[in-house]
Design an enzyme around this catalytic site. Structure first.
Site, PDB file in Angstrom:
ATOM      1  N   GLU A   1       5.038  -4.984   7.111  1.00  0.00           N
ATOM      2  CA  GLU A   1       4.339  -3.893   7.803  1.00  0.00           C
ATOM      3  C   GLU A   1       4.862  -3.664   9.211  1.00  0.00           C
ATOM      4  O   GLU A   1       4.847  -2.547   9.716  1.00  0.00           O
ATOM      5  CB  GLU A   1       2.829  -4.188   7.863  1.00  0.00           C
ATOM      6  CG  GLU A   1       2.098  -4.065   6.540  1.00  0.00           C
ATOM      7  CD  GLU A   1       2.051  -5.357   5.752  1.00  0.00           C
ATOM      8  OE1 GLU A   1       2.853  -6.281   6.036  1.00  0.00           O
ATOM      9  OE2 GLU A   1       1.200  -5.447   4.840  1.00  0.00           O
TER      10      GLU A   1
ATOM     11  N   GLU B   1      -0.597  -9.242  -0.308  1.00  0.00           N
ATOM     12  CA  GLU B   1      -2.009  -9.499   0.025  1.00  0.00           C
ATOM     13  C   GLU B   1      -2.879  -9.494  -1.234  1.00  0.00           C
ATOM     14  O   GLU B   1      -3.791 -10.307  -1.375  1.00  0.00           O
ATOM     15  CB  GLU B   1      -2.491  -8.456   1.034  1.00  0.00           C
ATOM     16  CG  GLU B   1      -1.812  -8.637   2.385  1.00  0.00           C
ATOM     17  CD  GLU B   1      -2.021  -7.460   3.321  1.00  0.00           C
ATOM     18  OE1 GLU B   1      -1.693  -6.322   2.933  1.00  0.00           O
ATOM     19  OE2 GLU B   1      -2.534  -7.663   4.430  1.00  0.00           O
TER      20      GLU B   1
ATOM     21  N   GLY C   1       0.738  -4.951   1.124  1.00  0.00           N
ATOM     22  CA  GLY C   1      -0.494  -5.016   0.331  1.00  0.00           C
ATOM     23  C   GLY C   1      -0.289  -5.682  -1.018  1.00  0.00           C
ATOM     24  O   GLY C   1      -1.232  -6.230  -1.585  1.00  0.00           O
TER      25      GLY C   1
ATOM     26  N   ALA D   1       0.863  -1.173   0.000  1.00  0.00           N
ATOM     27  CA  ALA D   1       0.000   0.000   0.000  1.00  0.00           C
ATOM     28  C   ALA D   1       0.903   1.227   0.000  1.00  0.00           C
ATOM     29  O   ALA D   1       2.067   1.157   0.433  1.00  0.00           O
ATOM     30  CB  ALA D   1      -0.892  -0.020   1.239  1.00  0.00           C
TER      31      ALA D   1
HETATM   32  N1  CAA Z   1       4.629   3.059  -0.836  1.00  0.00           N
HETATM   33  C1  CAA Z   1       5.015   4.198  -1.437  1.00  0.00           C
HETATM   34  N2  CAA Z   1       6.116   4.305  -2.194  1.00  0.00           N
HETATM   35  C2  CAA Z   1       6.879   3.208  -2.329  1.00  0.00           C
HETATM   36  C3  CAA Z   1       6.550   1.992  -1.710  1.00  0.00           C
HETATM   37  C4  CAA Z   1       5.356   1.935  -0.944  1.00  0.00           C
HETATM   38  N3  CAA Z   1       4.927   0.811  -0.354  1.00  0.00           N
HETATM   39  N4  CAA Z   1       7.496   1.070  -2.017  1.00  0.00           N
HETATM   40  C5  CAA Z   1       8.397   1.712  -2.804  1.00  0.00           C
HETATM   41  N5  CAA Z   1       8.021   3.005  -2.983  1.00  0.00           N
HETATM   42  C6  CAA Z   1       8.712   4.032  -3.776  1.00  0.00           C
HETATM   43  C7  CAA Z   1       9.917   4.565  -3.018  1.00  0.00           C
HETATM   44  O1  CAA Z   1       9.511   5.562  -2.094  1.00  0.00           O
HETATM   45  C8  CAA Z   1      10.742   5.115  -4.163  1.00  0.00           C
HETATM   46  O2  CAA Z   1      10.200   6.362  -4.542  1.00  0.00           O
HETATM   47  P1  CAA Z   1      11.196   7.603  -4.933  1.00  0.00           P
HETATM   48  O3  CAA Z   1      11.960   7.105  -6.130  1.00  0.00           O
HETATM   49  O4  CAA Z   1      10.248   8.712  -5.248  1.00  0.00           O
HETATM   50  O5  CAA Z   1      12.064   7.803  -3.736  1.00  0.00           O
HETATM   51  C9  CAA Z   1      10.463   4.138  -5.292  1.00  0.00           C
HETATM   52  O6  CAA Z   1       9.255   3.478  -4.947  1.00  0.00           O
HETATM   53  C10 CAA Z   1      11.555   3.103  -5.431  1.00  0.00           C
HETATM   54  O7  CAA Z   1      11.739   2.482  -4.162  1.00  0.00           O
HETATM   55  P2  CAA Z   1      13.185   2.324  -3.456  1.00  0.00           P
HETATM   56  O8  CAA Z   1      14.086   3.468  -3.847  1.00  0.00           O
HETATM   57  O9  CAA Z   1      12.945   2.112  -2.008  1.00  0.00           O
HETATM   58  O10 CAA Z   1      13.693   1.001  -4.179  1.00  0.00           O
HETATM   59  P3  CAA Z   1      14.712  -0.090  -3.601  1.00  0.00           P
HETATM   60  O11 CAA Z   1      14.995  -0.986  -4.750  1.00  0.00           O
HETATM   61  O12 CAA Z   1      15.834   0.564  -2.904  1.00  0.00           O
HETATM   62  O13 CAA Z   1      13.864  -0.891  -2.484  1.00  0.00           O
HETATM   63  C11 CAA Z   1      11.912  -2.036  -1.601  1.00  0.00           C
HETATM   64  C12 CAA Z   1      12.753  -1.663  -2.862  1.00  0.00           C
HETATM   65  C13 CAA Z   1      12.723  -2.966  -0.710  1.00  0.00           C
HETATM   66  C14 CAA Z   1      10.652  -2.742  -2.096  1.00  0.00           C
HETATM   67  C15 CAA Z   1      11.566  -0.748  -0.837  1.00  0.00           C
HETATM   68  O14 CAA Z   1      11.007   0.205  -1.743  1.00  0.00           O
HETATM   69  C16 CAA Z   1      10.574  -0.951   0.268  1.00  0.00           C
HETATM   70  O15 CAA Z   1      10.931  -1.458   1.317  1.00  0.00           O
HETATM   71  N6  CAA Z   1       9.288  -0.552   0.061  1.00  0.00           N
HETATM   72  C17 CAA Z   1       8.263  -0.602   1.072  1.00  0.00           C
HETATM   73  C18 CAA Z   1       7.769  -2.020   1.304  1.00  0.00           C
HETATM   74  C19 CAA Z   1       6.728  -2.025   2.389  1.00  0.00           C
HETATM   75  O16 CAA Z   1       6.988  -1.698   3.534  1.00  0.00           O
HETATM   76  N7  CAA Z   1       5.499  -2.424   2.024  1.00  0.00           N
HETATM   77  C20 CAA Z   1       4.393  -2.490   2.955  1.00  0.00           C
HETATM   78  C21 CAA Z   1       3.591  -1.195   2.861  1.00  0.00           C
HETATM   79  S1  CAA Z   1       2.349  -1.079   4.112  1.00  0.00           S
HETATM   80  C22 CAA Z   1       1.040  -2.001   3.546  1.00  0.00           C
HETATM   81  O17 CAA Z   1       1.076  -2.561   2.464  1.00  0.00           O
HETATM   82  C23 CAA Z   1      -0.138  -2.087   4.458  1.00  0.00           C
HETATM   83  C24 CAA Z   1      -1.102  -3.188   4.116  1.00  0.00           C
HETATM   84  O18 CAA Z   1      -1.067  -4.273   4.601  1.00  0.00           O
HETATM   85  C25 CAA Z   1      -2.142  -2.934   3.158  1.00  0.00           C
END
Ligand code: CAA
Length: 258
Positions: free
Chosen positions: A132, A112, A109, A65
């Site tokens: 998360e 999911e 998400g 998400a």
């Molecule tokens: N939400 C918003 N933006 C996201 C995102 C997310 N979940 N995941 C990645 N992005 C964005 C980053 O902010 C980045 O944007 P910018 O270029 O504008 O800075 C872009 O995507 C590329 O991401 P990274 O630079 O972080 O890429 P990476 O290769 O270094 O890392 C990754 C990849 C390990 C997937 C890392 O992006 C990450 O950890 N993302 C978040 C994963 C996460 O925590 N997901 C759970 C979200 S909460 C949820 O989903 C709740 C639920 O149950 C519904």
């Protein structure tokens, strides 16, 4: 006009939906989920479509998400807007089979969403996780419920409590995904699988999906009863007659999906 967040294509009797926020690793925001829901409902209502495939990019099916969009939410805003399930529930209402074709990250998400689909096909590059906990929350779109049903309590607790990622091989061993394929074959394999499903009689496909899903909602005796009702009802379709006559006549069936 801004670019679509979900690209929609027809591939024969298969509806293909590609999540299209590649720069944000397909982070799932409200607008994307609205578009996805509308496209799924349109394919579900289209008699020319027998199955669907949801895919993402090479790097990410979906990284979760949208964290930016939710970081300032208050409890009341989350509660009153039914965050995040309002438009996510649409996928649960889809009656035709939906395959998730996952390459790269399927996190939070994104994992999911993939688990809400009926079949998961993974590229060797796929990585699944419910991270998360690292954000100070828990999964909110079924991760704590569907993951244990798919992989058992031990691995689900491991993933949900540590936030670690699982690669495609581990996901296949654990029973989360049905097939792992080379990354460059992912879409072809998923569409091929969907094409096979879409070539079957649609009423039997839809009832098979409904019956398998019911196995996760009911005690065994209730589920058996449900299956029997559906099984008997299929003798009322033209396709059952055609399927069995074709078998006896040693020719391929020509299903009319009724
Ligand atoms: N939400 C918003 N933006 C996201 C995102 C997310 N979940 N995941 C990645 N992005 C964005 C980053 O902010 C980045 O944007 P910018 O270029 O504008 O800075 C872009 O995507 C590329 O991401 P990274 O630079 O972080 O890429 P990476 O290769 O270094 O890392 C990754 C990849 C390990 C997937 C890392 O992006 C990450 O950890 N993302 C978040 C994963 C996460 O925590 N997901 C759970 C979200 S909460 C949820 O989903 C709740 C639920 O149950 C519904």
């Amino acid at each position: 006009m801004s670019e679509a967040l979900v690209l929609v294509e027809n591939r024969g009797r298969v509806g293909l939906l590609t999540l299209n926020r590649p720069k944000a690793l397909n982070a799932l925001n409200d607008a994307l989920m609205d578009e996805l829901g509308a496209a799924l409902l349109a394919f579900d209502a289209d008699p020319g479509i027998g199955a669907m495939v949801i895919t993402g990019s090479e790097k990410a099916f979906a990284a979760g998400a949208d964290i930016g969009a939710m970081k300032d939410l208050s409890y009341m805003e989350a509660y009153a807007s039914d965050f995040i399930t309002r438009n996510w529930e649409t996928l649960r209402r889809i009656r035709k089979p939906v395959i998730a074709a996952v390459a790269g990250y399927a996190l939070g998400g994104g994992c999911e969403l993939a688990m809400m689909c009926d079949i998961l096909v993974a590229a060797e590059t796929a990585r699944f996780g419910q991270p998360e906990i690292k954000l100070g929350i828990i999964p909110g779109a079924g991760g704590t419920q569907r993951l244990p049903r798919a992989v058992g309590k031990a691995k689900a607790m491991d993933l949900v409590l540590t936030g670690r990622l699982m690669d495609a091989a581990e996901a296949e061993r654990a029973g989360l995904v049905s097939r792992v394929v080379p990354a460059d074959k992912l879409l072809d394999e998923a569409i091929e699988m969907a094409t096979v499903i879409a070539s079957m009689s649609l009423p039997s496909v839809m009832m098979a999906k409904e019956a398998v899903n019911r196995a996760f909602e009911t005690p065994l005796a209730e589920g058996m009863q449900f299956e029997r009702r559906l099984f008997h009802s299929l003798f009322g379709t033209q396709d059952q007659k055609e399927g069995m006559e074709a078998f006896i006549a040693k020719r391929p069936p020509s299903f009319q999906h009724k």
